[in-house]
Design a protein around this motif. Structure first.
Motif, PDB file in Angstrom:
ATOM      1  N   GLY B  96       0.820  -1.204   0.000  1.00 36.83           N
ATOM      2  CA  GLY B  96       0.000   0.000   0.000  1.00 36.83           C
ATOM      3  C   GLY B  96       0.848   1.245   0.000  1.00 36.83           C
ATOM      4  N   ALA B  97       1.537   1.465  -1.072  1.00 37.40           N
ATOM      5  CA  ALA B  97       2.404   2.638  -1.175  1.00 37.40           C
ATOM      6  C   ALA B  97       1.569   3.905  -1.163  1.00 37.40           C
ATOM      7  CB  ALA B  97       3.226   2.561  -2.447  1.00 37.40           C
ATOM      8  N   ALA B  98       2.194   5.010  -0.950  1.00 39.34           N
ATOM      9  CA  ALA B  98       1.518   6.292  -0.952  1.00 39.34           C
ATOM     10  C   ALA B  98       0.945   6.531  -2.329  1.00 39.34           C
ATOM     11  CB  ALA B  98       2.480   7.396  -0.572  1.00 39.34           C
ATOM     12  N   GLY B  99      -0.341   6.247  -2.473  1.00 31.02           N
ATOM     13  CA  GLY B  99      -0.964   6.440  -3.767  1.00 31.02           C
ATOM     14  C   GLY B  99      -0.921   5.181  -4.608  1.00 31.02           C
ATOM     15  N   ASN B 100      -1.845   4.266  -4.341  1.00 31.53           N
ATOM     16  CA  ASN B 100      -1.858   3.032  -5.119  1.00 31.53           C
ATOM     17  C   ASN B 100      -2.503   3.255  -6.467  1.00 31.53           C
ATOM     18  OD1 ASN B 100      -0.551   1.327  -3.402  1.00 31.53           O
ATOM     19  ND2 ASN B 100      -2.223  -0.112  -3.227  1.00 31.53           N
TER      20      ASN B 100
END
Lengths: 114, 114
Positions: B96-100
């Motif tokens: 779940g990176a910053a901005g999927n």
């Protein structure tokens, strides 16, 4: 119900011109995105943006593209020197949380490059 | 092969019938979302299902997810002429990176005849 808005709805420009597409994300959202859809093709990811910096970008998002959050409400996509192949529908999206929440899309800006 | 492929590509049904469309994907996902797009318009978020969920309902919509088969289905019950649109599945991936970013399928065009 809060929604993402985009302006203009349709932009016609000549090849080589600069265009700026504008978006107002949902007010409490922190993650912003641009996607595009060439006529008859899939929706493609361009870039994600969080905390005033790009989180991820696709190979489409080359040096001709840039994004900016110039104030507390707007999120813009700039194409410096448009090409014919940039003609597409451009969608802005926002989400409150990354990875766990929905992304809500604006109505799109149809960009036509002549 | 691409992440997120819908099947069938087009579906024509009578008002009142159910419409079922499927989405297959290739890599592990975090969430799967379904969107509706009326011709030339924006993407309307319909429903999100998480990778640890198997079924979800929202009004006349029922979504299933089978992570072992890497597939999802969207069922619209008691269809109406207003359901005529293209339906897209979109996946986002771990971590779940910053901005999927969302990866979209090609869509199913649904025509509901009155």
């Amino acid at each position: 119900e809060p929604e993402v808005t985009q302006t203009p709805s349709h932009q016609v420009t000549q090849m080589g011109q600069e265009v700026i597409l504008r978006c107002v994300p949902i007010s409490n959202h922190l993650y912003f995105y641009w996607y595009r859809q060439i006529l008859g093709q899939k929706v493609e990811f361009l870039v994600s943006f969080y905390n005033n910096e790009i989180s991820e970008k696709s190979e489409i998002f080359d040096d001709q593209f840039s994004v900016e959050r110039p104030d507390g409400s707007n999120f813009t996509l700039k194409i410096r020197s448009t090409k014919l192949e940039d003609s597409a529908m451009y969608f802005c999206a926002s989400s409150e949380f990354p990875g766990v929440g929905e992304q809500y899309f604006g109505p799109g800006t149809r960009l036509t490059v002549t | 092969s691409q992440q997120g492929e819908e099947d069938p590509q087009a579906l024509s049904i009578q008002e009142g019938e159910n419409a079922t469309m499927n989405c297959s994907y290739k890599t592990s996902i975090n969430n799967l979302q379904w969107y509706r797009q009326n011709s030339g318009r924006g993407l309307v978020h319909l429903i999100l299902i998480r990778s640890n969920e198997r079924e979800k309902h929202s009004g006349r919509l029922r979504v299933t997810l089978d992570t072992s088969k890497k597939s999802s289905s969207l069922l619209i019950t008691a269809s109406r002429a207003a359901d005529t649109a293209s339906y897209f599945c979109a996946t986002d991936a771990f971590p779940g990176a910053a901005g999927n970013k969302l990866t979209f399928g090609g869509g199913t065009r649904v025509l509901v005849k009155p």
